[in-house]
Write a protein that holds these residues in place. Sequence first.
Motif, PDB file in Angstrom:
ATOM      1  N   ASN A  78     -18.064  -7.125  -1.588  1.00 13.81           N
ATOM      2  CA  ASN A  78     -19.089  -6.350  -0.884  1.00 13.81           C
ATOM      3  C   ASN A  78     -20.210  -7.250  -0.382  1.00 13.81           C
ATOM      4  OD1 ASN A  78     -17.640  -4.027  -1.483  1.00 13.81           O
ATOM      5  ND2 ASN A  78     -18.873  -3.514  -3.289  1.00 13.81           N
TER       6      ASN A  78
ATOM      7  N   TYR B 154      -9.148  -3.874   7.078  1.00  6.43           N
ATOM      8  CA  TYR B 154      -8.243  -4.662   6.237  1.00  6.43           C
ATOM      9  C   TYR B 154      -8.287  -6.146   6.585  1.00  6.43           C
ATOM     10  CZ  TYR B 154      -4.573  -4.849   2.781  1.00  6.43           C
ATOM     11  OH  TYR B 154      -3.878  -5.084   1.623  1.00  6.43           O
TER      12      TYR B 154
ATOM     13  N   LEU C 154     -11.199  -7.634   4.832  1.00  5.55           N
ATOM     14  CA  LEU C 154     -10.914  -7.750   3.400  1.00  5.55           C
ATOM     15  C   LEU C 154     -10.021  -8.955   3.131  1.00  5.55           C
ATOM     16  CD1 LEU C 154     -10.858  -6.765   0.474  1.00  5.55           C
ATOM     17  CD2 LEU C 154      -9.025  -5.177   1.117  1.00  5.55           C
TER      18      LEU C 154
ATOM     19  N   GLU D 185     -15.214   0.258   1.416  1.00  2.08           N
ATOM     20  CA  GLU D 185     -14.084  -0.004   2.309  1.00  2.08           C
ATOM     21  C   GLU D 185     -14.530  -0.695   3.586  1.00  2.08           C
ATOM     22  OE1 GLU D 185     -10.226   2.322   4.224  1.00  2.08           O
ATOM     23  OE2 GLU D 185     -11.584   3.344   2.841  1.00  2.08           O
TER      24      GLU D 185
ATOM     25  N   TYR E 191       0.834  -1.205   0.000  1.00  3.68           N
ATOM     26  CA  TYR E 191       0.000   0.000   0.000  1.00  3.68           C
ATOM     27  C   TYR E 191       0.870   1.257   0.000  1.00  3.68           C
ATOM     28  CZ  TYR E 191      -3.513   3.427   1.399  1.00  3.68           C
ATOM     29  OH  TYR E 191      -4.330   4.529   1.447  1.00  3.68           O
TER      30      TYR E 191
ATOM     31  N   TYR F 151     -15.686  -0.610  -4.739  1.00  4.91           N
ATOM     32  CA  TYR F 151     -15.309  -1.258  -3.476  1.00  4.91           C
ATOM     33  C   TYR F 151     -15.771  -0.410  -2.295  1.00  4.91           C
ATOM     34  CZ  TYR F 151     -12.288  -2.614   0.434  1.00  4.91           C
ATOM     35  OH  TYR F 151     -11.806  -2.980   1.675  1.00  4.91           O
TER      36      TYR F 151
ATOM     37  N   LYS G 120      -1.857   6.377   4.642  1.00  9.37           N
ATOM     38  CA  LYS G 120      -3.276   6.228   4.322  1.00  9.37           C
ATOM     39  C   LYS G 120      -4.043   7.504   4.658  1.00  9.37           C
ATOM     40  CE  LYS G 120      -7.261   3.255   5.252  1.00  9.37           C
ATOM     41  NZ  LYS G 120      -7.763   2.103   6.036  1.00  9.37           N
TER      42      LYS G 120
ATOM     43  N   ASN H 291      -7.169   9.060   0.286  1.00  6.06           N
ATOM     44  CA  ASN H 291      -8.477   9.488  -0.185  1.00  6.06           C
ATOM     45  C   ASN H 291      -8.440  10.240  -1.508  1.00  6.06           C
ATOM     46  OD1 ASN H 291      -9.839   8.480   2.084  1.00  6.06           O
ATOM     47  ND2 ASN H 291      -9.204  10.250   3.282  1.00  6.06           N
TER      48      ASN H 291
ATOM     49  N   VAL I 146      -9.149  -3.170  -3.896  1.00  4.22           N
ATOM     50  CA  VAL I 146      -8.981  -1.872  -3.231  1.00  4.22           C
ATOM     51  C   VAL I 146      -9.016  -0.735  -4.255  1.00  4.22           C
ATOM     52  CG1 VAL I 146      -7.338  -0.433  -1.949  1.00  4.22           C
ATOM     53  CG2 VAL I 146      -7.760  -2.788  -1.232  1.00  4.22           C
TER      54      VAL I 146
END
Length: 324
Positions: A182, A291, A294, A288, A9, A286, A161, A166, A281
Motif C-alpha cells: 500500500n 494487477y 501490484l 486493491e 485467481y 490490502y 472476478k 467481492n 491479495v
Amino acid sequence: MNRSKYFNYIEEKLEVLARRIEKRGKINLLDLNIYSETFFAELMNLLFGFTLVNMNILKQNVEGIDLVDVDHKVVAQVSSTCTKQKIEGSLNKDIFRRYSGYRFIFVSIAKDATKLRDMSFINPHNAAFSPSDDIVDINTLLNVILSMEIDKQREVFEFVKKELGNDVDLLKVDTNLATIINILANENLANCIESPEINSFEIDKKITFNDLSDVKDTIDDYKIFYQKLDEKYAEFDREGSNKSFSVFQIIKKQYTMHQHEKANSKELFYSIIDNITKIIVESKNYIEIPYEELELCVCILVVDAFIRCKIFKNPEGYSHVIAG
C-alpha cells in the motif's frame, strides 16, 4: 506472467466456491447451488462457446435439467451431488422425450467426478451422453482455462472476478506485506535510477551462482528501486519494531517452503512472486490496485529480498552494497 496470475485467481475462486457449496450442503443451505446454475451456465458459455440459459427462465423447476442451449442442442444439470445414481436419475426423466437428440452434460460443482467417467449408465431415452466427455467437474473446467489463449483467459478472469471477487472472507487478516505494498503503490516510481550503493557486479555473481541467468533481466529491471524501498522500509519501521523484518521473513519462508519442489531456480523465483502476490491479495488490509501495479510492487519486494541475502544462496564473500 499474467497467464499464471489469471489462472491462479480463477482456480482459487472456483475451489473456494466448491468447498463452500459442499459445506453448506451438509447443513441444508442450498442457496449457493441455485445461484451457481446461472454462474456455471455463463462460465461454460465462455469456455465452450455454448449459449446455455437457466431452464427456470423458460419453465420453473424442470426436474433433472437446469440449463439448456437450443442453438447447440445441449442440456445440462448442475449439481453438488456427484454419484452414478444422480446421473441415472437425470437420464431417466421424461424431459428427454422433449429434448430428443440433445447432448446431456452433467456438471459436478463440488466434488471430483473422475471415477464416474469410467462407468456405464442406464440411459432409457437414449440421450446423447458420453461419460468420458460429458461429465464435467471443476478440474475439467480448469484444464480448459489453463490451455486458453491469454486474451480469452483474461475474459474468464474478469468474469470470475466480477462474480466471485467481492465475497467477504472472515478469515482474512492484516499483513505487513499488504501494508508495504500500500505504501509503495502511492509512490512515483517512474523516475527511479539505480542506487549508487548497489554493487551490480556482486549481484551478477549471485545470479550466476544460483543459475538465474534467465531472470537476470527481471532482476536488473527492479534492482534500481533498492534505495526507494529502503526509504519505505525505514518509514514502515517507525510504526513499530520488526515490521520490515517480518516482510523479509515471509518472503524467505516462501523460498524455503518451495525450493525443493521446483524444477529449476527460474521456476522457484517466479513461484515466490506468485505466492507473495496471493498472500497480499488475500490480506484484509490490502487496498486493491490494478494487477499490473501490484505485480510491479511485488517484483520490487522479491528482487530486493534477493539482493539483501534473504532468498537464494550467496556466493562466498557476497556484499550487495559498495563500501563507502
